[in-house]
Design an enzyme around this catalytic site. Structure first.
Site, PDB file in Angstrom:
ATOM      1  N   CYS A  61      83.093   9.845  59.385  1.00 50.91           N
ATOM      2  CA  CYS A  61      83.827  10.782  60.235  1.00 50.91           C
ATOM      3  C   CYS A  61      85.200  10.271  60.692  1.00 50.91           C
ATOM      4  O   CYS A  61      86.147  10.294  59.920  1.00 50.91           O
ATOM      5  CB  CYS A  61      82.949  11.164  61.438  1.00 50.91           C
ATOM      6  SG  CYS A  61      83.458  12.702  62.265  1.00 50.91           S
ATOM      7  N   GLU A  86      76.873  12.969  59.206  1.00 50.95           N
ATOM      8  CA  GLU A  86      76.746  12.152  60.412  1.00 50.95           C
ATOM      9  C   GLU A  86      75.769  12.835  61.370  1.00 50.95           C
ATOM     10  O   GLU A  86      75.690  14.064  61.446  1.00 50.95           O
ATOM     11  CB  GLU A  86      78.115  12.022  61.083  1.00 50.95           C
ATOM     12  CG  GLU A  86      78.117  11.152  62.330  1.00 50.95           C
ATOM     13  CD  GLU A  86      79.485  11.035  62.970  1.00 50.95           C
ATOM     14  OE1 GLU A  86      79.730  10.044  63.662  1.00 50.95           O
ATOM     15  OE2 GLU A  86      80.313  11.953  62.770  1.00 50.95           O
ATOM     16  N   LYS A  99      79.592   2.441  61.754  1.00 50.69           N
ATOM     17  CA  LYS A  99      80.872   3.111  62.028  1.00 50.69           C
ATOM     18  C   LYS A  99      81.811   2.204  62.813  1.00 50.69           C
ATOM     19  O   LYS A  99      81.474   1.719  63.892  1.00 50.69           O
ATOM     20  CB  LYS A  99      80.595   4.402  62.802  1.00 50.69           C
ATOM     21  CG  LYS A  99      81.799   5.296  63.002  1.00 50.69           C
ATOM     22  CD  LYS A  99      81.367   6.580  63.717  1.00 50.69           C
ATOM     23  CE  LYS A  99      82.520   7.564  63.856  1.00 50.69           C
ATOM     24  NZ  LYS A  99      82.066   8.800  64.553  1.00 50.69           N
TER      25      LYS A  99
END
Length: 279
Positions: free
Chosen positions: A159, A44, A117
């Site tokens: 993440c 990321e 995301k």
């Protein structure tokens, strides 16, 4: 019998200089072994990280076009592998917020899949940064992405997504056998939860997990955990990076193992719950 795949994870200490970060990625990809079927995953924030407020928004490109997207596509072609760029900032309908986009390129440099995301990190953490408010500058995604690469079915997470098992379960229900989790975990949360969360998602979904991470103390003082991991569907750690340096991990995997494990313990068939998300 499926042909073997090679999974690689690139661990970085990215900074605010996008060209310098790109050059480091190039250097580290050059260290990877050659393989007929190869997926390499970047962390990321690989394009820019730990820079001044507004930097990601300033560098955001239209999805599918732009200088940095072209540059990473060129690296995929140069090294003849599938390259998952952990996140690049892309433009959204809100001029004040960008999307954290994970982009998958083919060995021919073609953009095969993208994922924005979904879960944004708004939290208080007892570290040098103290407070994270990702939603202030980032627009959350609204779709799941499962990319089909022959017999490799790649589920794309980023993440903080790893804390939400429903996302991984929804991808598993669609046949995922490899999960990519490009990350930038804080040192505090990483020490507490990184290994546990990733191993749990691998076990629950009976998938391989490749999780490259940001590492070390960045130019703005932000601290990231590192310890990039590649994990098998039984939850065994196949490769792990350290918590201080930039490096690469690379292992050969047998995707038949996912099916063999599922036949012995058919957890997907036993699952009584359904996700509202559709791929």
């Amino acid at each position: 019998m499926a042909k073997p795949w090679r999974l690689s994870a690139v661990q970085l200490t990215s900074g605010p200089d996008a060209l310098a970060n790109l050059a480091k990625v190039d250097q580290l990809l050059a260290q990877l072994p050659k393989a007929e079927q190869h997926l390499a995953v970047l962390p990321e924030g690989v394009a820019v990280f730990a820079g001044p407020d507004g930097l990601n928004l300033q560098l955001a490109e239209t999805l599918g076009a732009g200088t940095f997207q072209s540059a990473y596509a060129t690296l995929a072609k140069k090294y003849q592998l599938y390259l998952l760029v952990g996140t690049l900032p892309t433009r959204t309908s809100d001029p004040k917020r960008f999307a954290a986009s994970s982009l998958l390129y083919s060995p021919e440099g073609e953009l095969l899949a993208d994922y924005q995301k979904i879960h944004l990190f708004d939290a208080l953490v007892n570290d040098s940064s103290q407070q994270y408010s990702e939603s202030a500058t980032t627009m959350a995604g609204k779709k799941l992405t499962l990319a089909q690469l022959g017999d490799l079915r790649l589920g794309m997470l980023i993440c903080y997504d790893i804390r939400f098992p429903g996302l991984a379960q929804a991808l598993a229900a669609q046949g995922m056998n490899v999960m990519a989790v490009p990350s930038a975990f804080t040192t505090v949360t990483g020490e507490a939860h990184w290994h546990t969360l990733l191993r749990a998602r691998a076990i629950e979904t009976q998938s391989f997990v490749v999780a490259p991470a940001q590492v070390g103390t960045h130019i703005n003082g932000r601290q990231t955990y590192g310890h990039s991991l590649i994990i098998d569907p039984w939850g065994r750690i196949l490769a792990e990076a350290d918590g201080s340096s930039e490096m690469v991990l690379s292992v050969e995997i047998d995707l038949d193992y996912c099916q063999q494990l599922a036949e012995k313990m058919p957890v997907r068939h036993h699952n009584r719950f359904q996700s509202e998300f559709k791929v």
